[in-house]
Motif scaffolding. Structure first.
Motif, mmCIF file in Angstrom:
data_model
loop_
_atom_site.group_PDB
_atom_site.id
_atom_site.type_symbol
_atom_site.label_atom_id
_atom_site.label_comp_id
_atom_site.label_asym_id
_atom_site.label_seq_id
_atom_site.Cartn_x
_atom_site.Cartn_y
_atom_site.Cartn_z
ATOM 1 N N ARG A 24 0.841 -1.197 0.000
ATOM 2 C CA ARG A 24 0.000 0.000 0.000
ATOM 3 C C ARG A 24 0.884 1.258 0.000
ATOM 4 N NH1 ARG A 24 -0.615 4.692 2.143
ATOM 5 N NH2 ARG A 24 0.055 3.791 4.108
ATOM 6 N N ASP A 25 1.607 1.479 1.066
ATOM 7 C CA ASP A 25 2.444 2.687 1.197
ATOM 8 C C ASP A 25 3.495 2.721 0.083
ATOM 9 O OD1 ASP A 25 3.956 4.815 2.121
ATOM 10 O OD2 ASP A 25 4.016 4.140 4.185
ATOM 11 N N GLY A 26 4.013 1.551 -0.261
ATOM 12 C CA GLY A 26 5.049 1.473 -1.288
ATOM 13 C C GLY A 26 4.493 1.666 -2.686
ATOM 14 N N ALA A 217 5.880 1.954 15.452
ATOM 15 C CA ALA A 217 6.768 2.972 14.865
ATOM 16 C C ALA A 217 6.812 2.805 13.351
ATOM 17 C CB ALA A 217 8.176 2.823 15.445
ATOM 18 N N HIS A 218 6.592 3.900 12.658
ATOM 19 C CA HIS A 218 6.616 3.892 11.180
ATOM 20 C C HIS A 218 7.593 4.986 10.745
ATOM 21 C CE1 HIS A 218 4.222 3.645 7.199
ATOM 22 N NE2 HIS A 218 5.166 4.553 7.011
ATOM 23 N N PHE A 219 8.843 4.579 10.574
ATOM 24 C CA PHE A 219 9.874 5.569 10.253
ATOM 25 C C PHE A 219 10.182 5.589 8.758
ATOM 26 C CE2 PHE A 219 11.072 4.864 14.792
ATOM 27 C CZ PHE A 219 10.819 6.162 15.206
ATOM 28 N N HIS A 220 10.566 6.761 8.322
ATOM 29 C CA HIS A 220 11.075 6.915 6.957
ATOM 30 C C HIS A 220 12.559 7.237 7.030
ATOM 31 C CE1 HIS A 220 7.074 7.692 4.617
ATOM 32 N NE2 HIS A 220 7.014 6.646 5.413
ATOM 33 N N ASN A 221 13.231 6.913 5.931
ATOM 34 C CA ASN A 221 14.682 7.080 5.920
ATOM 35 C C ASN A 221 15.111 8.311 5.136
ATOM 36 O OD1 ASN A 221 17.050 5.986 6.929
ATOM 37 N ND2 ASN A 221 17.572 5.087 4.942
ATOM 38 N N GLY A 249 8.407 3.208 -1.936
ATOM 39 C CA GLY A 249 7.438 4.224 -1.560
ATOM 40 C C GLY A 249 7.884 5.204 -0.508
ATOM 41 N N GLY A 250 6.905 5.649 0.253
ATOM 42 C CA GLY A 250 7.146 6.731 1.203
ATOM 43 C C GLY A 250 6.627 8.025 0.612
ATOM 44 N N CYS A 251 6.502 9.014 1.457
ATOM 45 C CA CYS A 251 5.951 10.288 1.001
ATOM 46 C C CYS A 251 6.889 10.955 -0.004
ATOM 47 C CB CYS A 251 5.760 11.193 2.210
ATOM 48 S SG CYS A 251 5.036 12.764 1.796
HETATM 49 ZN ZN ZN Z 1 5.511 5.249 5.113
#
Ligand code: ZN
Length: 315
Positions: A24-26, A217-221, A249-251
Motif C-alpha cells: 500500500r504505502d510502497g 513505529a513507522h519511520f522513513h529514511n 514508496g514513502g511520502c
Molecule cells: Zn511510510
C-alpha cells in the motif's frame, strides 16, 4: 535497556512485530502503476515470508490514487496463509462504505490523520478536527464488523510545511483514536524528520500514555536516520514496527527523497541484535528483488545490494 515499557517484560521485548506496508504505502508512492497480477504475486511472496500483518490495499478514490484503484481485485486475487491478517487503509466514511461491501476480504482496517493541520488539508482536504469527528463514527462501524481497528498518525515527528509538531498534540490525537476503539496506533515519520533522541523520548511517553494499545513505529529514511530511530524506539519499549520491502514508496515530499525504511534492512538489524521477528529474511530479500524485476529498475536497500549478513557475532 530503558525500563519504561509498562506492558511487556524485557524477555517479551526481544520479540517484535514487523508489519509490511509496501503493497500500500510502497506501491502508492512509486511513479509506475504496477499491474494487478504483479501486485498479487509480490503480496503472495510476502505472505510466505512470515509476516502476520500485511497492508495490502486502500479504499481511496481511484481518481486520487490511480496506483491503488485495483484494491478489490488485489484482495480477491491474493492467497495468504490463514494466520496473516490483511489490512486495508480507509480515508473517510465514503471509503469505509465501499470497504464494507467487501468485508470478507480483509481482517484489519486502518484509519489515519496527520498531526499537522496543513499536511492533513493537503493530503485529504479536511481539517484535523473534521477528520477526528469522522473517526469517532468510523471506529464504531469498524468494531461492529468485528475487524481489528488500527490507526496511523502521519507527520508525528515534524511537518514539511509547519515544522515542529508538539509531542502532546500527537499523543492527544492518539488518545482520541484509542477512545474510539483503536487497538493499534502507528506513528508515522512521513518526511523523515525524527531523530533517535526524540524517538526515544516519544515512544517512552506514547507507551506510557496508551495502556493496552499496540504502539507502532513507522519511520522513513528520508534523512538517513530511519534505522537509528527504530533502534531508539525499540530501546524505549516499542515492539511493533512498519516498513516496506525493497524500500518502496514513502511520502514524495521532499521530491526525489527516500521514503519508508526497508523491511529487509530492519529485519536484518533486529536479527543481528538477537531480536526475533518470525520473518524469513531471505524470503523478504527475494520478494524485494522480484519487485526490482517488476519495476524494471534497481532498488537500493542495503540488504538488496549487500545481501544478508553471513557471519553472526555472539550476542
Ligand atoms: Zn511510510
Amino acid at each position: 535497556m530503558n525500563a519504561h515499557q509498562p506492558n511487556a517484560s524485557p524477555d517479551e521485548r526481544r520479540t517484535v512485530h514487523v508489519r509490511e506496508v509496501g503493497p500500500r504505502d510502497g506501491f502508492q508512492n512509486e511513479p509506475e502503476t504496477i499491474a494487478t497480477a504483479d501486485k498479487i504475486r509480490l503480496i503472495n511472496a510476502l505472505g510466505r515470508a512470515g509476516f502476520k500483518r500485511i497492508e495490502v490495499a486502500s479504499f481511496v478514490r481511484p481518481d486520487v490514487i490511480p496506483q491503488l484503484s485495483d484494491g478489490v481485485e488485489v484482495l480477491t486475487g491474493i492467497d495468504l496463509p490463514d494466520d496473516v491478517a490483511r489490512m486495508v487503509l480507509i480515508p473517510n466514511s465514503r471509503g469505509l462504505d465501499n470497504a464494507l461491501h467487501h468485508r470478507e476480504l480483509y481482517e484489519a482496517a486502518t484509519l489515519f490523520v496527520s498531526a499537522s493541520q496543513t499536511h492533513n488539508m493537503r493530503n485529504i482536504n479536511r481539517s484535523v478536527e473534521e477528520t477526528m469527528a469522522d473517526v469517532a463514527v468510523m471506529g464504531k462501524r469498524i468494531l461492529a464488523e468485528d475487524l481489528t481497528y488500527c490507526a496511523v498518525i502521519a507527520t508525528s515527528f515534524g511537518c514539511p510545511f509547519e515544522g515542529e509538531v508538539p509531542m502532546d498534540r500527537v499523543l492527544e490525537l492518539a488518545e482520541q483514536f484509542a477512545a474510539s476503539g483503536a487497538t493499534e496506533i502507528g506513528f508515522g515519520d512521513t518526511t523523515g524528520m525524527c531523530n533517535p533522541a526524540y524517538a526515544s523520548r516519544f515512544f517512552a511517553a506514547a507507551i506510557e500514555r496508551l495502556p493496552g494499545v499496540e504502539v507502532t513505529a513507522h519511520f522513513h529514511n528520508t534523512r538517513g536516520q530511519g534505522l537509528a530511530n527504530a533502534y531508539a524506539a525499540l530501546e524505549a519499549g516499542c515492539s511493533s514496527f512498519e516498513s516496506s520491502f525493497g524500500e518502496l514508496g514513502g511520502c514524495p515530499v521532499p521530491k526525489g527523497s527516500t521514503g519508508n525504511i526497508a523491511t529487509e534492512d530492519l529485519v536484518s538489524m533486529f536479527h543481528e541484535m538477537g531480536v526475533e521477528t518470525g520473518i524469513d529474511l531471505d524470503a523478504v530479500i527475494s520478494a524485494a528483488r522480484e519487485a526490482q524485476d517488476v519495476l524494471g529498475r534497481k532498488l537500493t536497500s542495503h540488504s538488496i545490494v549487500a545481501g544478508p549478513v553471513i557471519w553472526h557475532p555472539a550476542i
